[in-house]
Design an enzyme around this catalytic site. Structure first.
Site, PDB file in Angstrom:
ATOM      1  N   ARG A 112    -126.507  13.496  74.234  1.00 10.44           N
ATOM      2  CA  ARG A 112    -126.473  13.561  75.708  1.00 10.44           C
ATOM      3  C   ARG A 112    -126.732  15.006  76.088  1.00 10.44           C
ATOM      4  O   ARG A 112    -125.964  15.898  75.705  1.00 10.44           O
ATOM      5  CB  ARG A 112    -125.131  13.074  76.252  1.00 10.44           C
ATOM      6  CG  ARG A 112    -124.962  13.376  77.732  1.00 10.44           C
ATOM      7  CD  ARG A 112    -123.803  12.649  78.372  1.00 10.44           C
ATOM      8  NE  ARG A 112    -124.075  11.237  78.536  1.00 10.44           N
ATOM      9  CZ  ARG A 112    -123.453  10.452  79.424  1.00 10.44           C
ATOM     10  NH1 ARG A 112    -122.521  10.956  80.216  1.00 10.44           N
ATOM     11  NH2 ARG A 112    -123.744   9.175  79.523  1.00 10.44           N
ATOM     12  N   HIS A 139    -131.950   7.330  80.861  1.00 14.70           N
ATOM     13  CA  HIS A 139    -130.678   6.821  80.328  1.00 14.70           C
ATOM     14  C   HIS A 139    -130.955   5.441  79.733  1.00 14.70           C
ATOM     15  O   HIS A 139    -130.526   4.415  80.262  1.00 14.70           O
ATOM     16  CB  HIS A 139    -129.650   6.746  81.457  1.00 14.70           C
ATOM     17  CG  HIS A 139    -128.224   6.652  80.997  1.00 14.70           C
ATOM     18  ND1 HIS A 139    -127.867   6.595  79.661  1.00 14.70           N
ATOM     19  CD2 HIS A 139    -127.050   6.593  81.698  1.00 14.70           C
ATOM     20  CE1 HIS A 139    -126.551   6.501  79.571  1.00 14.70           C
ATOM     21  NE2 HIS A 139    -126.029   6.507  80.782  1.00 14.70           N
ATOM     22  N   GLN A 142    -128.135   2.825  79.026  1.00 15.28           N
ATOM     23  CA  GLN A 142    -127.642   2.193  80.256  1.00 15.28           C
ATOM     24  C   GLN A 142    -128.570   1.045  80.661  1.00 15.28           C
ATOM     25  O   GLN A 142    -128.113  -0.046  80.991  1.00 15.28           O
ATOM     26  CB  GLN A 142    -127.582   3.240  81.379  1.00 15.28           C
ATOM     27  CG  GLN A 142    -127.058   2.697  82.690  1.00 15.28           C
ATOM     28  CD  GLN A 142    -125.600   2.292  82.612  1.00 15.28           C
ATOM     29  OE1 GLN A 142    -124.762   3.067  82.217  1.00 15.28           O
ATOM     30  NE2 GLN A 142    -125.301   1.047  82.981  1.00 15.28           N
ATOM     31  N   ASP A 235    -126.474   4.327  92.100  1.00 15.83           N
ATOM     32  CA  ASP A 235    -125.879   5.359  91.232  1.00 15.83           C
ATOM     33  C   ASP A 235    -125.425   6.486  92.155  1.00 15.83           C
ATOM     34  O   ASP A 235    -125.792   6.517  93.344  1.00 15.83           O
ATOM     35  CB  ASP A 235    -126.939   5.845  90.220  1.00 15.83           C
ATOM     36  CG  ASP A 235    -126.398   6.897  89.237  1.00 15.83           C
ATOM     37  OD1 ASP A 235    -125.166   7.052  89.128  1.00 15.83           O
ATOM     38  OD2 ASP A 235    -127.225   7.574  88.589  1.00 15.83           O
ATOM     39  N   CYS A 275    -123.951   2.068  87.439  1.00 17.24           N
ATOM     40  CA  CYS A 275    -123.740   2.512  86.054  1.00 17.24           C
ATOM     41  C   CYS A 275    -122.373   3.148  85.847  1.00 17.24           C
ATOM     42  O   CYS A 275    -121.898   3.221  84.716  1.00 17.24           O
ATOM     43  CB  CYS A 275    -124.837   3.488  85.668  1.00 17.24           C
ATOM     44  SG  CYS A 275    -124.919   4.909  86.783  1.00 17.24           S
ATOM     45  N   ARG A 303    -122.315  -2.088  77.881  1.00 13.74           N
ATOM     46  CA  ARG A 303    -122.751  -0.882  77.162  1.00 13.74           C
ATOM     47  C   ARG A 303    -122.411  -1.043  75.676  1.00 13.74           C
ATOM     48  O   ARG A 303    -123.205  -0.704  74.805  1.00 13.74           O
ATOM     49  CB  ARG A 303    -122.051   0.367  77.723  1.00 13.74           C
ATOM     50  CG  ARG A 303    -122.429   0.745  79.138  1.00 13.74           C
ATOM     51  CD  ARG A 303    -123.873   1.158  79.244  1.00 13.74           C
ATOM     52  NE  ARG A 303    -124.212   2.225  78.310  1.00 13.74           N
ATOM     53  CZ  ARG A 303    -124.006   3.545  78.521  1.00 13.74           C
ATOM     54  NH1 ARG A 303    -123.513   3.943  79.689  1.00 13.74           N
ATOM     55  NH2 ARG A 303    -124.334   4.437  77.618  1.00 13.74           N
TER      56      ARG A 303
HETATM   57  N1  NVA Z   1    -127.172   9.786  87.250  1.00 10.84           N
HETATM   58  C1  NVA Z   1    -125.846  10.010  86.746  1.00 10.84           C
HETATM   59  C2  NVA Z   1    -125.513   8.984  85.726  1.00 10.84           C
HETATM   60  C3  NVA Z   1    -124.161   9.112  85.094  1.00 10.84           C
HETATM   61  C4  NVA Z   1    -123.913   8.069  84.038  1.00 10.84           C
HETATM   62  C5  NVA Z   1    -125.749  11.413  86.168  1.00 10.84           C
HETATM   63  O1  NVA Z   1    -126.693  11.841  85.485  1.00 10.84           O
HETATM   64  O2  NVA Z   1    -124.759  12.101  86.423  1.00 10.84           O
HETATM   65  N1   CP Z   2    -122.710   5.148  82.711  1.00  9.20           N
HETATM   66  C1   CP Z   2    -122.444   6.169  81.863  1.00  9.20           C
HETATM   67  O1   CP Z   2    -123.294   6.634  81.086  1.00  9.20           O
HETATM   68  O2   CP Z   2    -121.172   6.615  81.927  1.00  9.20           O
HETATM   69  P1   CP Z   2    -120.582   7.891  81.168  1.00  9.20           P
HETATM   70  O3   CP Z   2    -121.193   9.111  81.823  1.00  9.20           O
HETATM   71  O4   CP Z   2    -119.118   7.790  81.402  1.00  9.20           O
HETATM   72  O5   CP Z   2    -120.949   7.834  79.728  1.00  9.20           O
END
Ligand code: NVA
Ligand code: CP
Length: 316
Positions: A112, A139, A142, A235, A275, A303
């Protein structure tokens, strides 16, 4: 025991664009089989003795926990690593060396990162599969869970119409559009001007959709997108790393929140997806998030199942 198709062994998932519709379907089918096995408490230790590493540069609840639990349920092990605690996070060791060394210890790496280029670079040098657990651009894990949830809710994908409302230049949006386009699901994204999905992602999705017989549209009117849709997806308006834009974004997105009025425009069978994490009162109301049309908690559970399907297929 569940049979494992071998064609995907060793494959990385850095972006769903690189995967064919057939390969994505293999993951979904494997996920469904493993979910059924787990529900029956039946044996599915497909990755006994294997270890994966989670190399995270940003916070995570779902991705982190679901990958750790996925490996436990598959009979393997997951190392939960923060990039900050490693030499690479301090800029002291190149990604290449990190990838080469980690490949000698673990059987796959979930990363990540802020930049997609870091995920790409890691995948370029790693000798084991690299799975994108979220970057600024994509992602994919997801999106696999999202489409698994949509298949469950509608007993397949035939005729399902997905509307995404909110931030278009967003990792979740890009991957959702991609998976829908590849699998022949009509998708419309409604974003304010200046916050549309990246043009190169829209272009690639429109080409994939043309091949699959579906459509991908980008509009500026949330009501137009929501009308008749079977899935209303949203989101956060401010993704991780963009916190200094929060006030401007709140203003720009104020008409894009998924609330009861928008949901009333959707189809009779419509569900709401997010998500998570959610910001109630911004992109979604509390009533909708916790209400009867919310598929959000099943989506979060999926997930785990989607990633089990993926890991079982790609880890050697
Ligand atoms: N678009 C959000 C998704 C979190 C799972 C982010 O990148 O913060
Ligand atoms: N939806 C998602 O990726 O959540 P987290 O940021 O908690 O992993």
């Amino acid at each position: 025991m569940v049979a494992i198709p071998t064609s995907l062994k060793g494959r990385s998932l850095v972006r769903l664009q690189d995967w064919t519709p057939e390969e994505i379907r293999l993951v979904l089918e494997q996920a469904e089989r493993l979910k059924a096995r787990q529900r029956q408490r039946a044996e599915h230790s497909l990755l006994e003795g294997r270890t994966i590493a989670l190399l995270f540069e940003k916070p995570s609840t779902r991705t982190r926990i679901s990958f750790v639990v996925a490996m436990q349920q598959l009979g393997g092990h997951a190392l939960d690593l923060s990039m900050e605690l490693m030499h690479v996070g301090k800029g002291g060791e190149p990604i290449r060396d990190t990838a080469l060394v980690m490949s000698r210890y673990v059987d796959a790496i979930v990363v990540r990162a802020y930049r997609q280029s870091l995920v790409d670079e890691l995948a370029r040098w790693a000798e084991v599969p690299v799975i994108n657990g979220l970057s600024d651009a994509f992602h994919p894990c997801q999106a696999l869970a999202d489409v698994l949830t949509i298949r469950e809710r509608f007993d397949g994908l035939e005729g399902v119409r997905v509307a995404y409302l909110g931030d278009g230049d967003n990792n979740v949006t890009h991957s959702l559009m991609t998976v829908c386009a590849k699998l022949g699901v009509d998708v419309v994204v409604a974003s304010p001007p200046g916050y549309e999905p990246r043009p190169e992602v829209v272009g690639a999705c429109q080409e994939a959709a043309a091949r699959a017989g579906s459509t991908v549209r980008v509009v500026h009117d949330p009501r137009e997108a929501a009308t008749g849709a079977d899935v209303l997806y949203t989101d956060v308006w401010t993704s991780m790393g963009k916190e200094d834009e929060q006030e401007a974004r709140r203003a720009a997105f104020s008409l894009f929140g998924v609330d009861e009025a928008l949901l009333a425009l959707a189809s009779e069978r419509a569900v709401v997806m997010h998500c998570l994490p959610a910001r109630c009162g911004e992109e979604i109301t509390e009533g909708v998030l916790y209400g009867p049309r919310s598929a959000v908690w099943d989506q979060a559970e999926n997930r785990l199942h989607a990633q089990k399907g993926l890991l079982a297929l790609v880890v050697r």
